[in-house]
Enzyme design. Structure first.
Site, mmCIF file in Angstrom:
data_model
loop_
_atom_site.group_PDB
_atom_site.id
_atom_site.type_symbol
_atom_site.label_atom_id
_atom_site.label_comp_id
_atom_site.label_asym_id
_atom_site.label_seq_id
_atom_site.Cartn_x
_atom_site.Cartn_y
_atom_site.Cartn_z
ATOM 1 N N SER A 231 0.830 -1.219 0.000
ATOM 2 C CA SER A 231 0.000 0.000 0.000
ATOM 3 C C SER A 231 0.857 1.259 0.000
ATOM 4 C CB SER A 231 -0.979 0.005 1.174
ATOM 5 O OG SER A 231 -0.335 -0.295 2.375
ATOM 6 N N HIS A 261 -2.212 -8.852 1.950
ATOM 7 C CA HIS A 261 -1.856 -7.611 2.659
ATOM 8 C C HIS A 261 -2.987 -7.330 3.669
ATOM 9 C CE1 HIS A 261 0.182 -3.956 3.417
ATOM 10 N NE2 HIS A 261 -0.182 -3.227 2.373
ATOM 11 N N HIS A 307 5.578 -13.096 7.632
ATOM 12 C CA HIS A 307 5.730 -11.697 7.231
ATOM 13 C C HIS A 307 6.903 -11.572 6.273
ATOM 14 C CE1 HIS A 307 5.967 -7.317 7.456
ATOM 15 N NE2 HIS A 307 4.708 -7.395 7.827
ATOM 16 N N ARG A 316 2.719 -5.223 17.194
ATOM 17 C CA ARG A 316 1.327 -4.762 17.115
ATOM 18 C C ARG A 316 0.390 -5.886 17.548
ATOM 19 N NH1 ARG A 316 1.384 -3.202 10.967
ATOM 20 N NH2 ARG A 316 2.338 -5.265 10.979
ATOM 21 N N ASP A 362 -2.400 -8.934 11.872
ATOM 22 C CA ASP A 362 -3.754 -9.374 11.512
ATOM 23 C C ASP A 362 -4.232 -10.571 12.326
ATOM 24 O OD1 ASP A 362 -4.005 -7.416 9.564
ATOM 25 O OD2 ASP A 362 -2.872 -8.617 8.130
HETATM 26 N N1 HAX Z 1 1.202 -20.285 6.287
HETATM 27 C C1 HAX Z 1 1.679 -21.186 5.405
HETATM 28 N N2 HAX Z 1 2.696 -20.975 4.577
HETATM 29 C C2 HAX Z 1 3.306 -19.794 4.672
HETATM 30 C C3 HAX Z 1 2.897 -18.809 5.585
HETATM 31 C C4 HAX Z 1 1.781 -19.080 6.405
HETATM 32 N N3 HAX Z 1 1.294 -18.203 7.249
HETATM 33 N N4 HAX Z 1 3.683 -17.718 5.429
HETATM 34 C C5 HAX Z 1 4.558 -18.026 4.455
HETATM 35 N N5 HAX Z 1 4.322 -19.278 3.990
HETATM 36 C C6 HAX Z 1 4.965 -19.928 2.863
HETATM 37 C C7 HAX Z 1 4.789 -19.100 1.626
HETATM 38 O O1 HAX Z 1 3.506 -19.297 1.017
HETATM 39 C C8 HAX Z 1 5.929 -19.547 0.765
HETATM 40 O O2 HAX Z 1 5.569 -20.766 0.182
HETATM 41 P P1 HAX Z 1 6.009 -21.163 -1.339
HETATM 42 O O3 HAX Z 1 7.498 -21.188 -1.294
HETATM 43 O O4 HAX Z 1 5.364 -22.468 -1.568
HETATM 44 O O5 HAX Z 1 5.482 -20.049 -2.212
HETATM 45 C C9 HAX Z 1 7.029 -19.814 1.796
HETATM 46 O O6 HAX Z 1 6.360 -19.977 3.050
HETATM 47 C C10 HAX Z 1 8.029 -18.680 1.922
HETATM 48 O O7 HAX Z 1 7.338 -17.467 2.158
HETATM 49 P P2 HAX Z 1 8.013 -16.290 3.014
HETATM 50 O O8 HAX Z 1 9.233 -15.831 2.294
HETATM 51 O O9 HAX Z 1 8.156 -16.722 4.428
HETATM 52 O O10 HAX Z 1 6.853 -15.202 2.989
HETATM 53 P P3 HAX Z 1 6.640 -14.055 1.899
HETATM 54 O O11 HAX Z 1 7.542 -12.927 2.249
HETATM 55 O O12 HAX Z 1 6.681 -14.584 0.520
HETATM 56 O O13 HAX Z 1 5.124 -13.678 2.202
HETATM 57 C C11 HAX Z 1 3.244 -13.239 3.601
HETATM 58 C C12 HAX Z 1 4.745 -12.999 3.373
HETATM 59 C C13 HAX Z 1 2.772 -12.357 4.732
HETATM 60 C C14 HAX Z 1 2.483 -12.876 2.314
HETATM 61 C C15 HAX Z 1 3.050 -14.737 3.944
HETATM 62 O O14 HAX Z 1 3.718 -15.019 5.152
HETATM 63 C C16 HAX Z 1 1.597 -15.132 4.039
HETATM 64 O O15 HAX Z 1 0.973 -15.475 3.027
HETATM 65 N N6 HAX Z 1 1.003 -15.102 5.299
HETATM 66 C C17 HAX Z 1 -0.400 -15.371 5.490
HETATM 67 C C18 HAX Z 1 -1.235 -14.168 5.059
HETATM 68 C C19 HAX Z 1 -1.030 -12.992 5.999
HETATM 69 O O16 HAX Z 1 -1.042 -13.130 7.214
HETATM 70 N N7 HAX Z 1 -0.866 -11.774 5.441
HETATM 71 C C20 HAX Z 1 -0.765 -10.544 6.212
HETATM 72 C C21 HAX Z 1 0.595 -9.968 6.242
HETATM 73 C C22 HAX Z 1 0.667 -8.724 7.075
HETATM 74 C C23 HAX Z 1 0.210 -7.563 6.280
HETATM 75 O O17 HAX Z 1 0.836 -7.102 5.334
HETATM 76 N N8 HAX Z 1 -0.909 -7.055 6.607
HETATM 77 O O18 HAX Z 1 -1.378 -6.014 5.911
#
Ligand code: HAX
Length: 422
Positions: A231, A261, A307, A316, A362
């Site tokens: 964002s 996000h 994250h 937070r 979140d």
């Molecule tokens: N559950 C299961 N698998 C997860 C995970 C979770 N909570 N978090 C990361 N992973 C997986 C990823 O999907 C990725 O898998 P692949 O290699 O198969 O694609 C692997 O672990 C490596 O990911 P990462 O490098 O640890 O995480 P990223 O930086 O790519 O992504 C995310 C960060 C927040 C998007 C990710 O942790 C996620 O999808 N979390 C769940 C959704 C979530 O909570 N989002 C909110 C984030 C906070 C925010 O921005 N709020 O606005």
């Protein structure tokens, strides 16, 4: 001009000079290198922009202008906006002055309601909020002054004007979206005696003092998360084309509406409610562990965990847990959130994929809102948006004041990588 504008104007010469000195002395030094994997991988970890409002360190989480966020939980959102923008917390007088600025501007144009009422009944609350912001673009002082021909040195002034107007009307707009979208009856008027966060709670439809507290905390905690998140970066990029604050903030919030996000908080509560439904109440730690594995084995992520930058429990989230332990301990939804925190990090560590097994903001926020009767979780990202608008606007104003040019990183093709990287 208000006191916030005065304080900002007083700070500006030293910030401009600091930038010039840094560029002169260090301009040709490298702060980052980009690997092929980073170029294919969302530029994760590439240091390529400057943001002075806040910093997110992997092992400490959010720091606003030098203050760890956990040291700011007793502040109200107006103080946080002042801090983000000027680098200083306001005095009592400055706070009052900012609140009276909001009061003067807190009048949503009628055409906004007409547009919102014309939207299909099943529109997402985020689509409604962003539509409202976009239709208000005609109010932009920046666009007006730009068309009249202002100097570059003055750009920040109408951006700050637009930001104050936007921040002043957003609680009313957001509460209006809630009441319209979920058939809650007539809109509740703004109460000039209440602060920004309490007013929002009031216009949503609750005058419970603890809900006021929850809302102030919520709006404080989500205010900013440095410059490279979806964002902030979207808002920054759109703003760098000199699109005004309405266009830029709307762009940023459209990014916040994505499930990876800001929308994650809606998904997160959905997951917790699924747990409660499945186990007909609060499950044991073992049941939760099995359910977490079921989610992961089904190819899904556990929402609220992981994250892109953090490598520790998000402070937070910790603030919400502390608040919940004080005000919501008898609530099943909160109890599950508390228990998930005990179980899921270990599961994610064993699963071995997520680089960060800890909860992000979140994972906790939704349960607090749910406790106070705000149960329409597709709406939660709207609350997040209100708070994040403070950070987006602060970054925009500062960038226009410092003359940050248009964003334009260079992309390369896959063919180029194959031919040029040895
Ligand atoms: N559950 C299961 N698998 C997860 C995970 C979770 N909570 N978090 C990361 N992973 C997986 C990823 O999907 C990725 O898998 P692949 O290699 O198969 O694609 C692997 O672990 C490596 O990911 P990462 O490098 O640890 O995480 P990223 O930086 O790519 O992504 C995310 C960060 C927040 C998007 C990710 O942790 C996620 O999808 N979390 C769940 C959704 C979530 O909570 N989002 C909110 C984030 C906070 C925010 O921005 N709020 O606005």
């Amino acid at each position: 001009m208000g006191m916030l504008q005065d304080k900002f104007a007083a700070k500006l010469p030293q910030w401009r000079e600091e930038k010039a000195t840094v560029l002169k002395g260090l301009g040709e030094q490298k702060i980052s290198e980009v690997t092929v994997a980073q170029a294919f991988g969302g530029m994760r970890g590439v240091k390529g922009m400057i943001c002075d409002t806040s910093l997110v360190e992997p092992d400490t989480g959010l720091i606003i202008r030098g203050y760890p966020i956990l040291d700011l939980t007793d502040k109200i959102p107006e103080e946080i906006f002042f801090l983000l923008l000027t680098g200083e917390l306001p005095t009592k007088e400055e706070l009052k002055d900012l609140q009276s600025e909001y009061g003067k501007r807190a009048k949503t144009p009628d055409y906004v309601w007409k547009v919102l009422e014309a939207m299909p009944k099943d529109s997402h609350p985020m689509a409604m909020l962003n539509t409202a912001i976009l239709v208000m673009e005609r109010e932009s002082q920046f666009r007006k002054r730009y068309d009249e021909g202002m100097t570059k040195e003055e750009y920040w002034k109408p951006v700050l004007e637009d930001s104050l107007t936007l921040l002043a009307v957003l609680p009313e707009v957001a509460a209006g979206v809630y009441r319209l979208r979920y058939d809650k009856g007539k809109r509740i008027p703004y109460d000039p005696k209440l602060d920004w966060g309490a007013n929002y709670a009031h216009m949503l439809g609750s005058d419970d003092e603890n809900f006021y507290k929850a809302m102030r905390l919520y709006l404080t905690l989500h205010c900013d998360h440095e410059g490279g998140n979806v964002s902030a970066f979207s808002c920054h990029t759109v703003g760098s084309a000199l699109s005004d604050a309405y266009y830029s903030v709307s762009a940023g919030l459209n990014g916040l509406a994505g499930p990876l996000h800001g929308l994650a908080n809606q998904e997160c509560l959905g997951w917790v409610l699924e747990v409660i439904e499945k186990f007909k109440g609060v499950p044991s730690e073992k049941q939760l562990e099995d359910f977490a594995w079921e989610t992961l084995n089904g190819g899904k992520v556990i929402p609220g965990y992981g994250h892109a930058v953090l490598r520790c429990p998000d402070p937070r989230f910790v603030a919400f847990i502390k608040f919940g332990q004080q005000y919501c301990m008898n609530d099943d939804v909160f109890k599950v959130v508390d228990r998930v925190y005990k179980v899921v990090p270990e599961v994610l560590k064993k699963h071995g994929k997520a680089k960060n097994p800890w909860p992000n903001v979140d994972a906790g926020s939704g349960s607090i809102l749910y406790h106070f009767g705000l149960k329409e979780f597709p709406y939660y990202t709207v609350l997040f948006s209100l708070s994040r608008t403070m950070g987006l606007c602060s970054q925009l104003i500062i960038n226009r004041a410092l003359g940050t040019p248009i964003t334009r990183p260079k992309s390369v093709s896959t063919q180029w990588v194959k031919e040029n990287i040895k």
